[in-house]
Design a protein around this motif. Structure first.
Motif, mmCIF file in Angstrom:
data_model
loop_
_atom_site.group_PDB
_atom_site.id
_atom_site.type_symbol
_atom_site.label_atom_id
_atom_site.label_comp_id
_atom_site.label_asym_id
_atom_site.label_seq_id
_atom_site.Cartn_x
_atom_site.Cartn_y
_atom_site.Cartn_z
ATOM 1 N N THR A 59 0.918 -1.111 -0.058
ATOM 2 C CA THR A 59 0.047 -0.260 0.445
ATOM 3 C C THR A 59 1.126 1.918 -0.265
ATOM 4 O OG1 THR A 59 -1.576 -0.905 1.277
ATOM 5 C CG2 THR A 59 -1.829 0.770 1.133
ATOM 6 N N SER A 60 0.570 1.939 -0.887
ATOM 7 C CA SER A 60 1.740 2.934 -0.946
ATOM 8 C C SER A 60 0.682 4.380 -1.219
ATOM 9 C CB SER A 60 3.075 2.883 -2.444
ATOM 10 O OG SER A 60 2.670 2.477 -3.526
ATOM 11 N N MET A 61 1.306 5.732 -1.028
ATOM 12 C CA MET A 61 0.510 7.568 -2.495
ATOM 13 C C MET A 61 1.537 8.041 -2.248
ATOM 14 S SD MET A 61 -1.515 9.354 0.968
ATOM 15 C CE MET A 61 -1.771 10.496 0.025
ATOM 16 N N GLU A 83 -5.492 8.096 5.629
ATOM 17 C CA GLU A 83 -5.292 8.329 3.857
ATOM 18 C C GLU A 83 -4.690 6.053 3.566
ATOM 19 O OE1 GLU A 83 -6.587 8.345 0.663
ATOM 20 O OE2 GLU A 83 -6.582 9.770 1.793
ATOM 21 N N LEU A 84 -3.215 6.414 4.079
ATOM 22 C CA LEU A 84 -3.207 4.776 3.634
ATOM 23 C C LEU A 84 -3.436 3.932 4.330
ATOM 24 C CD1 LEU A 84 1.246 5.711 4.109
ATOM 25 C CD2 LEU A 84 -0.047 4.804 2.048
ATOM 26 N N MET A 85 -4.372 4.085 5.598
ATOM 27 C CA MET A 85 -4.734 3.043 6.889
ATOM 28 C C MET A 85 -5.555 2.708 6.073
ATOM 29 S SD MET A 85 -3.088 1.859 8.543
ATOM 30 C CE MET A 85 -4.068 0.702 9.443
ATOM 31 N N ALA A 86 -6.927 3.937 5.407
ATOM 32 C CA ALA A 86 -7.979 4.018 4.369
ATOM 33 C C ALA A 86 -7.772 2.915 3.343
ATOM 34 C CB ALA A 86 -8.539 5.013 4.534
ATOM 35 N N ARG A 90 -9.672 -0.710 3.115
ATOM 36 C CA ARG A 90 -10.692 -0.541 1.076
ATOM 37 C C ARG A 90 -10.576 -1.960 0.683
ATOM 38 N NH1 ARG A 90 -9.745 4.423 0.490
ATOM 39 N NH2 ARG A 90 -7.828 5.118 -0.154
ATOM 40 N N GLU A 91 -8.587 -2.354 0.486
ATOM 41 C CA GLU A 91 -8.617 -3.669 0.161
ATOM 42 C C GLU A 91 -8.249 -4.912 1.168
ATOM 43 O OE1 GLU A 91 -4.268 -2.295 -0.898
ATOM 44 O OE2 GLU A 91 -4.975 -0.652 -2.382
ATOM 45 N N PRO A 123 -11.360 4.841 16.750
ATOM 46 C CA PRO A 123 -10.410 3.386 16.738
ATOM 47 C C PRO A 123 -12.014 2.874 15.626
ATOM 48 C CG PRO A 123 -12.139 2.901 19.018
ATOM 49 C CD PRO A 123 -11.593 4.455 18.498
ATOM 50 N N SER A 124 -13.496 3.275 15.882
ATOM 51 C CA SER A 124 -14.763 3.361 15.122
ATOM 52 C C SER A 124 -14.554 2.838 13.441
ATOM 53 C CB SER A 124 -15.776 4.014 15.559
ATOM 54 O OG SER A 124 -15.419 5.383 15.161
ATOM 55 N N SER A 125 -14.153 3.790 12.835
ATOM 56 C CA SER A 125 -14.191 3.913 11.622
ATOM 57 C C SER A 125 -12.709 2.498 11.055
ATOM 58 C CB SER A 125 -13.355 4.967 11.840
ATOM 59 O OG SER A 125 -12.105 5.100 12.188
ATOM 60 N N THR A 126 -11.730 2.066 12.062
ATOM 61 C CA THR A 126 -10.923 1.339 11.672
ATOM 62 C C THR A 126 -11.620 -0.067 11.853
ATOM 63 O OG1 THR A 126 -9.436 1.431 13.913
ATOM 64 C CG2 THR A 126 -9.378 2.956 12.281
#
Ligand SMILES: [Fe+2]
Ligand SMILES: [Fe+2]
Lengths: 260, 382
Positions: A59-61, A83-86, A90-91, A123-126
């Motif tokens: 994962t990179s950006m 952004e990277l964690m999101a 997703r993946e 944490p909720s979003s993750t």
């Protein structure tokens, strides 16, 4: 663009993200004398920025506008890590990203940097759902990602590698030549089985060094003094191996930094 | 490169290097003078607290009341000193351990009155080479009192005793001193682990010199020497107090480090009929004492390096010495003195350098710790 490494620590303290991991050759040798380590291939920057990559090596950006050698602002770094964690989530829709703070079994330790209030710490979003991953977890077990996909053989290989590293440390500990000693003295003469080296008590203030010492400082002190050799560079493979051996001999002893 | 830390000892060594550089060529008398002078220079800078041999006891023990009460009085008390485990390398290689040995010689020579004799407790050399033993012989030759030599494993396993025996004679011997029968034992035999492995003498010595390698055999007095001991004692009445000098402890403390005598029980059985037996042993480099039935055991200090207490097996009567300060070369080291009472039991003084001496009374051991308890350590091992 040249490869370089930037380590970012997120405000939430949840993910250390390694960017463009390029080990300097001497660090590589320090790690393992024989085979070079696999290097994460970081894609070339397309827009003249810096490519930042997760520890997964995939994962990179690209951070646009960031120049080689420049540091991001804190807010920007938080944004990039989020952004990277999101992207990673997703993946990996079925994987659970475990937050140390949400693990009920562990003590709630306030992360000092969390004061910045970045909402990535929420944490909720993750926490994605717990349904079927690549490998169904045994009953009563949590699901894992990276480590769950390794086999018993992998574990054996790792153990073997670790034990070899420790054995190398033991060899050096017992050899005045390897230690670079000039008076025939090796560590085991005064520390059989690495006794009385107390690695679990570091860091601690050593009056005679006039500073807070790490284990390696004390090792280096003993190399310079009773052994009459030259202090090792902190990245010297020999020093790393010595540390490994000394620590391995104290397996199971509770950490107790500062104890004299 | 890591920032270089300069410890007290580093500075000390740097200052002294210049003085010591010429040392190799000096004869031993000048050598002692140089050493004393430079040590004085360091002390005057306040880097090391000055200490000399301080007696906490009257050197010649007063006639013992217990002994009088039990009718064992009558024999004159006497005092002997010890120096042990100097572990000398060739003089071109290592001055650190030379300094320890010389310091001990100075201590003992400063005793007034002088002891009847000085026991050398073994491990004179580090790697058993002739030149190491020769250096040791020269340093010990400075002692004013007569020296009784005992052999240690470091003296033995390079040439299996050839050089040592050439220099000092047979490793087993006995003599009578003021009513006490004194036995010096060779107690560091090991079963042959080298022939099958095709080891060179140097390799054999190297393995024996390491505590934690697990390859060597355990120490033993062995059949032959035990027979010699039985024969020697055949003519000694059971009421005569015995003093036994042995490099290995003659009991079982910690096998993995060879703080151990494999046939200890058999040796103890030979000593069993005697009322008062005191074993003085080397090898363990720490304050260490024990009582097994009729036998009191005392371990000697080293002049080269202190050893940590073993993780298990420490005799319950031993009160640990404080852990050594790694920043002080002489800490945890020293020499000592035994005051032999009229009944033949011995009170012992550990002369710890840079610390107050610690006295361990015979009564402490024979009462199994009920009286005369030595001081407790502030920094026990962990
Ligand atoms: Fe020794
Ligand atoms: Fe020894």
């Amino acid at each position: 663009m040249t490869r370089r490494s930037i380590a970012l620590v997120t405000a939430a303290g949840c993910a250390a993200i390694l960017a463009a991991v390029a080990y300097a050759p001497q660090v590589l040798r320090a790690q393992q004398a024989q085979a070079p380590l696999p290097i994460h291939q970081v894609p070339q920057a397309k827009d003249g920025g810096v490519v930042v990559m997760l520890c997964d090596g995939k994962t990179s950006m690209e951070v646009k506008g960031l120049k080689t050698g420049e540091s991001m602002s804190h807010a920007q770094a938080v944004e990039v890590t989020r952004e990277l964690m999101a992207q990673w989530q997703r993946e990996h829709p079925n994987e659970k990203w475990q937050m140390a703070q949400t693990d009920e079994s562990s003590q709630p330790v306030p992360a000092p940097s969390a004061a910045s209030g970045a909402d990535v710490s929420k944490p909720s979003s993750t926490v994605p759902s717990m349904e079927a991953g690549a490998k169904p977890p045994a009953k009563g077990m949590q699901q894992g990602d990276t480590y769950a996909s390794f086999t018993d053989r992998d574990y054996k290989v790792w153990k073997n590698e670790t034990d070899n590293f420790v054995a190398e440390g033991k060899r050096i500990f017992h050899s005045d030549k390897e230690l670079g000693g000039t008076i025939g003295v090796s560590c085991d003469m005064c520390h059989p089985d690495a006794s009385n080296t107390h690695p679990e008590t570091y860091p601690k203030y050593q009056v005679q060094l006039q500073k807070v010492a790490l284990l390696r400082d004390m090792i280096n002190w003993c190399i310079e003094n009773p052994v009459k050799g030259k202090a090792f560079d902190p990245n010297d493979p020999k020093l790393r191996a010595l540390e490994a051996y000394i620590l391995a001999q104290r397996k199971g002893v509770p950490l107790n930094y500062g104890k004299h | 490169m890591a920032a270089r830390h300069k410890s007290v000892e580093t500075k000390y060594m740097e200052e002294r290097d210049a003085v010591l550089r010429g040392l190799r060529g000096l004869d031993r008398r000048t050598f002692l003078k140089v050493l004393a002078a430079s040590a004085g220079a360091v002390m005057s800078k306040g880097l090391i607290t000055p200490h000399s041999f301080q007696l906490v006891e009257v050197a010649n023990a007063a006639p013992d009341k217990t002994a009088e009460a039990t009718g064992m009085a009558g024999k004159p008390p006497f005092t002997f000193a010890y120096i042990s485990d100097t572990h000398l390398y060739p003089r071109t290689l290592n001055q650190r351990f030379v300094r320890g040995a010389v310091k001990a010689v100075e201590d003992v020579n400063a005793l007034d009155p002088q002891p009847d004799f000085v026991l050398f407790g073994g491990d004179l050399a580090q790697t058993g080479r002739h030149e190491e033993l020769e250096l040791g012989r020269q340093i010990l030759a400075e002692l004013k009192a007569p020296v009784k030599m005992m052999v240690g494993e470091h003296d033995w396993f390079y040439d299996l005793g050839d050089s040592w025996k050439d220099m000092f004679g047979p490793p087993n011997y006995s003599f009578d001193w003021k009513g006490v029968h004194v036995v010096v034992l060779m107690s560091v035999h090991e079963k042959d682990f080298w022939t099958a492995r095709k080891l060179t003498p140097a390799e054999r010595m190297g393995i024996v010199a390491g505590l934690d390698n697990g390859i060597q055999s355990r120490f033993e007095v062995g059949d032959e020497e035990r027979k010699w001991l039985s024969d020697d004692l055949a003519k000694v009445p059971h009421t005569t107090p015995l003093l036994v000098f042995s490099h290995s402890p003659l009991y079982k403390y910690y096998r993995n480090w060879n703080f151990w005598t494999e046939d200890a029980e058999q040796v103890q059985a030979i000593l069993k009929p005697y009322k008062h037996v005191t074993v003085i042993h080397g090898h363990t480099h720490q304050m260490l004492y024990n009582q097994i039935a009729n036998i009191s055991f005392y371990g000697m200090l080293s002049t080269a390096w202190p050893w940590p207490y073993a993780p298990t097996g420490l005799p319950p009567l031993t009160i640990q010495m404080n852990r050594a300060d790694p920043f002080d070369q002489f800490d945890g080291l020293g020499d000592g003195q035994l005051n032999v009472r009229p009944d033949g039991l011995a009170d012992k003084i550990y002369n710890l350098w840079d610390r107050n001496p610690v006295s361990v009374k015979a009564d402490y051991l024979i009462s199994h710790g009920k009286v005369a308890r030595p001081p407790a350590p502030q920094f026990a091992s962990y």
